[in-house]
Scaffold this active site. Structure first.
Site, PDB file in Angstrom:
ATOM      1  N   GLU A 125       0.873   3.901   1.795  1.00 21.84           N
ATOM      2  CA  GLU A 125       1.323   4.350   3.113  1.00 21.84           C
ATOM      3  C   GLU A 125       2.498   3.527   3.634  1.00 21.84           C
ATOM      4  OE1 GLU A 125      -3.316   4.542   3.325  1.00 21.84           O
ATOM      5  OE2 GLU A 125      -1.791   3.438   2.198  1.00 21.84           O
TER       6      GLU A 125
ATOM      7  N   HIS B 251       0.848  -1.188   0.000  1.00 23.24           N
ATOM      8  CA  HIS B 251       0.000   0.000   0.000  1.00 23.24           C
ATOM      9  C   HIS B 251       0.889   1.245   0.000  1.00 23.24           C
ATOM     10  CE1 HIS B 251      -3.915  -1.889   1.773  1.00 23.24           C
ATOM     11  NE2 HIS B 251      -3.299  -2.720   0.939  1.00 23.24           N
TER      12      HIS B 251
END
Length: 158
Positions: free
Chosen positions: A55, A53
């Protein structure tokens, strides 16, 4: 344009990179002392890895740059509300504050489905603010899924 909007625009540029790779268009930047120290976008499909992901990748880059897993006084800008994995990683990394564009009514862990940042007592508290360039962030996602449906529909007719 506010500082928050400026940095979210940079996260949107990362989201566009994901879009161009047929990845769900989520982009993320991490800022320290008013400067971007890490940028990333989703690579889950490209790498065939659930943990890729935006993040998580941005946290890894920022940690490498600062040579520390503690991202104290760092702020994150992300175009889509973090999931539980990413919200947990933000807590573990000691991110000071996260600015969120679009909310995620299906997997959001910063208020939409549940709130990992508020509802539990952890050793670190991540501040958060939602709605930064929300419409632009939502439109990027809507455009992506609209395009994906067209591609899939075209494939089903062959």
């Amino acid at each position: 344009m506010t500082e928050q909007q400026k940095f979210m625009k940079e996260a949107l540029k990362e989201a566009q990179k994901a879009f161009d790779k047929l990845e769900v268009p989520v982009g993320c930047v991490i800022v320290k002392d008013g400067k971007i120290i890490a940028k990333a976008h989703n690579l889950k499909e490209t790498k065939q890895d659930t943990t890729k992901h935006a993040e998580i990748l941005a946290i890894q880059k920022a940690s490498k740059k600062l040579q520390s897993w503690r991202l104290l006084d760092c702020e994150m800008y992300v175009t889509l509300e973090p999931c539980s994995m990413c919200a947990g990683a933000m807590i573990q990394a000691r991110i000071k504050k996260v600015y969120i564009g679009a909310l995620d009514e299906k997997t959001g862990a910063c208020g939409s489905v549940f709130n990992l940042l508020d509802d539990y007592t952890f050793n670190h508290k991540v501040e958060y603010e939602t709605g930064i360039l929300q419409e632009e962030c939502e439109n990027k996602l809507k455009d992506f899924f609209k395009m994906l449906r067209k591609v899939k529909k075209g494939m089903s007719h062959k």
